[in-house]
Write a protein that holds these residues in place. Structure first.
Motif, PDB file in Angstrom:
ATOM      1  N   HIS A 243      45.923  45.768  47.168  1.00  0.00           N
ATOM      2  CA  HIS A 243      44.526  45.809  47.594  1.00  0.00           C
ATOM      3  C   HIS A 243      43.597  45.435  46.438  1.00  0.00           C
ATOM      4  O   HIS A 243      42.611  44.719  46.629  1.00  0.00           O
ATOM      5  CB  HIS A 243      44.183  47.197  48.127  1.00  0.00           C
ATOM      6  N   ARG A 244      43.908  45.928  45.231  1.00  0.00           N
ATOM      7  CA  ARG A 244      43.068  45.587  44.083  1.00  0.00           C
ATOM      8  C   ARG A 244      43.148  44.102  43.760  1.00  0.00           C
ATOM      9  O   ARG A 244      42.145  43.457  43.491  1.00  0.00           O
ATOM     10  CB  ARG A 244      43.471  46.405  42.854  1.00  0.00           C
ATOM     11  N   PHE A 245      44.358  43.560  43.774  1.00  0.00           N
ATOM     12  CA  PHE A 245      44.514  42.135  43.487  1.00  0.00           C
ATOM     13  C   PHE A 245      43.740  41.285  44.496  1.00  0.00           C
ATOM     14  O   PHE A 245      43.092  40.305  44.125  1.00  0.00           O
ATOM     15  CB  PHE A 245      45.997  41.751  43.518  1.00  0.00           C
ATOM     16  N   CYS A 246      43.821  41.661  45.777  1.00  0.00           N
ATOM     17  CA  CYS A 246      43.080  40.907  46.804  1.00  0.00           C
ATOM     18  C   CYS A 246      41.576  41.021  46.566  1.00  0.00           C
ATOM     19  O   CYS A 246      40.842  40.031  46.687  1.00  0.00           O
ATOM     20  CB  CYS A 246      43.437  41.417  48.196  1.00  0.00           C
ATOM     21  N   ALA A 247      41.111  42.206  46.241  1.00  0.00           N
ATOM     22  CA  ALA A 247      39.680  42.394  45.972  1.00  0.00           C
ATOM     23  C   ALA A 247      39.263  41.611  44.733  1.00  0.00           C
ATOM     24  O   ALA A 247      38.175  41.012  44.693  1.00  0.00           O
ATOM     25  CB  ALA A 247      39.372  43.881  45.800  1.00  0.00           C
ATOM     26  N   GLN A 248      40.109  41.593  43.708  1.00  0.00           N
ATOM     27  CA  GLN A 248      39.803  40.817  42.513  1.00  0.00           C
ATOM     28  C   GLN A 248      39.716  39.322  42.838  1.00  0.00           C
ATOM     29  O   GLN A 248      38.859  38.611  42.319  1.00  0.00           O
ATOM     30  CB  GLN A 248      40.867  41.072  41.440  1.00  0.00           C
ATOM     31  N   ALA A 249      40.608  38.861  43.713  1.00  0.00           N
ATOM     32  CA  ALA A 249      40.569  37.456  44.116  1.00  0.00           C
ATOM     33  C   ALA A 249      39.245  37.127  44.795  1.00  0.00           C
ATOM     34  O   ALA A 249      38.636  36.074  44.547  1.00  0.00           O
ATOM     35  CB  ALA A 249      41.734  37.153  45.056  1.00  0.00           C
ATOM     36  N   ILE A 250      38.781  38.037  45.637  1.00  0.00           N
ATOM     37  CA  ILE A 250      37.516  37.826  46.338  1.00  0.00           C
ATOM     38  C   ILE A 250      36.337  37.862  45.376  1.00  0.00           C
ATOM     39  O   ILE A 250      35.369  37.097  45.504  1.00  0.00           O
ATOM     40  CB  ILE A 250      37.359  38.890  47.444  1.00  0.00           C
ATOM     41  N   ALA A 251      36.427  38.742  44.355  1.00  0.00           N
ATOM     42  CA  ALA A 251      35.322  38.890  43.400  1.00  0.00           C
ATOM     43  C   ALA A 251      35.357  37.859  42.275  1.00  0.00           C
ATOM     44  O   ALA A 251      34.440  37.820  41.456  1.00  0.00           O
ATOM     45  CB  ALA A 251      35.350  40.299  42.801  1.00  0.00           C
ATOM     46  N   GLY A 252      36.416  37.044  42.221  1.00  0.00           N
ATOM     47  CA  GLY A 252      36.501  36.029  41.175  1.00  0.00           C
ATOM     48  C   GLY A 252      37.133  36.506  39.891  1.00  0.00           C
ATOM     49  O   GLY A 252      37.023  35.842  38.856  1.00  0.00           O
ATOM     50  N   TYR A 253      37.808  37.669  39.919  1.00  0.00           N
ATOM     51  CA  TYR A 253      38.528  38.155  38.748  1.00  0.00           C
ATOM     52  C   TYR A 253      39.896  37.492  38.671  1.00  0.00           C
ATOM     53  O   TYR A 253      40.531  37.251  39.701  1.00  0.00           O
ATOM     54  CB  TYR A 253      38.751  39.666  38.863  1.00  0.00           C
ATOM     55  N   PRO A 254      40.389  37.242  37.464  1.00  0.00           N
ATOM     56  CA  PRO A 254      41.787  36.810  37.344  1.00  0.00           C
ATOM     57  C   PRO A 254      42.713  38.002  37.600  1.00  0.00           C
ATOM     58  O   PRO A 254      42.373  39.133  37.275  1.00  0.00           O
ATOM     59  CB  PRO A 254      41.896  36.335  35.894  1.00  0.00           C
ATOM     60  N   MET A 255      43.848  37.733  38.218  1.00  0.00           N
ATOM     61  CA  MET A 255      44.847  38.780  38.401  1.00  0.00           C
ATOM     62  C   MET A 255      45.728  38.812  37.161  1.00  0.00           C
ATOM     63  O   MET A 255      46.415  37.846  36.851  1.00  0.00           O
ATOM     64  CB  MET A 255      45.659  38.520  39.669  1.00  0.00           C
TER      65      MET A 255
END
Length: 417
Positions: A243-255
């Motif tokens: 869930h965090r990785f998906c949210a980071q993808a949406i927010a433009g954060y690198p995983m």
């Protein structure tokens, strides 16, 4: 007959209650004290998916699904008097116990939260088990979601339940040793031991469902009406890694993947987790197991790097440009641990996996992109904070200013809730 679902307002408990309710004419009693809502708020975060009030949820269940057998009781399971009254009034034939403070990172914040987590989780389970015995309900099927985290990360294949121990040339089957890695996970190790003891002393039929890292935003029932949605947490303390990785993808954060990231973790989709719990809850009392049975509620193991790469690939379908970056691992862990875990008993229960990990990620992104503003408004919650209050219900966390260009994101590899 009635079926009691504790944690009935939670991520797993709510959709499980809906699944049970749509498949039985029995009364389904949901119990909760809304702790999860308060705990997430206390760390400065929120569910990305808006959550209706319990009254709105129950109305939607009747109006959309035609389920009029659900009822709700607000109360604290650590209160022995409340549990006694609950059991004496409803006399459940089945208890599905999903209520708990479920976050390992939250339990690790400080001693206050460790104490709170252990008291809350252990006292609730003990009250229910002793209550069933003292109210003459020893035939009640007690089903609890513990966690695969009780096993730790041994180098040998993890059995579905006990283990074989050999000493001085003699062999015996023994409970799997508690190898939990957090104060939260240890509560589930203790629960597992207490349930085994309750079965031995009281004869209560026990299903110890050791739940893997659960991902997904909806089930068939919750998708029918926005008021039926279950919560979706994405912060450091309550958001699981997918869930965090998906949210980071949406927010433009690198995983961010620590080291090689080839260490594998156990996973299950929300749909498959709900289906297994519902099937156990709805089992015919005359044919269901009367013993103590352990289920490894997992459908597959996935490496951290595979999670990140899968999310990046699926995100491209949504025109999201996502980076996967590797950094030196600050933890002492085997970055290539292959995690083998047996799940034959659970796979047979649900007739095999229904949802692939790729489809689960696709579902998450489809759902959460609708609430992108909520995610970006709380993107600093991807990171652990500094505690400024010692009271669990008055927590204030301060976060360092860290944006998408930062090199390291400490939350990225956190194993579980």
């Amino acid at each position: 007959m009635s079926i009691l679902v504790t944690g009935g307002d939670g991520y797993l408990g709510w959709p499980t209650a809906l699944r049970i309710g749509t498949n039985t004419d029995s009364r389904v009693v949901l119990v909760d004290n809304f702790g999860r809502r308060d705990w997430v708020e206390s760390v400065g975060s929120t569910s990305a998916v808006p959550i209706a009030s319990i009254d709105e949820r129950l109305d939607a269940a009747e109006e959309t699904l035609g389920v009029d057998t659900l009822s709700f009781v607000e109360g604290d399971l650590t209160d022995r008097a409340f549990v006694d009254e609950l059991l004496s009034i409803h006399e459940p034939e089945t208890v599905v116990h999903t209520a708990a403070q479920p976050s390992a990172p939250y339990s690790q914040i400080n001693g206050e939260r460790a104490n709170f987590t252990q008291h809350n989780n252990l006292q609730s389970t003990r009250n229910l088990l002793w209550g069933l015995s003292e109210h003459g309900l020893e035939d009640t099927h007690f089903i609890e979601t513990t966690t695969t985290g009780v096993y730790g990360a041994p180098e040998f294949p993890i059995p579905e339940g006990g283990a074989t121990m050999e000493n001085a040339g003699e062999r015996d089957e023994v409970p799997f040793p508690a190898m939990a890695g957090s104060w939260y996970h240890l509560t589930k190790s203790h629960d597992a031991a207490n349930m085994r003891l309750a079965h031995k002393q009281f004869g209560i039929p026990i299903s110890d469902v050791r739940t893997a890292i659960t991902y997904g935003t909806e089930t068939e029932e919750t998708a029918a009406d926005s008021r039926l949605s279950t919560r979706f947490d994405f912060d450091y303390h309550f958001g699981v890694v997918t869930h965090r990785f998906c949210a980071q993808a949406i927010a433009g954060y690198p995983m961010t993947v620590y080291g090689r990231g080839e260490q594998r973790k156990p996973f299950i989709s929300l749909e498959d987790a709900v289906e297994g719990l519902a099937r156990l809850a709805l089992a015919d009392p005359d044919t269901r197991p009367s013993d103590h049975v352990v289920y490894n509620q997992v459908t597959r193991s996935i490496s951290i790097v595979e999670i990140a790469e899968t999310i990046a690939n699926v995100a491209a379908e949504f025109d999201l440009d996502v980076d996967v970056k590797h950094f030196e691992n600050p933890r002492e862990e085997d970055e290539t641990h292959k995690l083998e875990i047996e799940n034959d008993r659970y796979a047979a229960l649900i007739d095999g996996q229904s949802t692939t990990f790729e489809d689960g990620v696709r579902q998450i992104l489809e759902t959460v992109l609708e609430y992108e503003d909520t995610v970006t408004a709380h993107e600093d919650r991807f990171l652990p904070g500094v505690l400024t209050s010692d009271e669990p219900d008055e927590t204030v966390l301060e976060f360092e200013d860290s944006g998408p260009d930062e090199d390291v994101h400490p939350a990225a590899n956190s194993e579980e809730k």
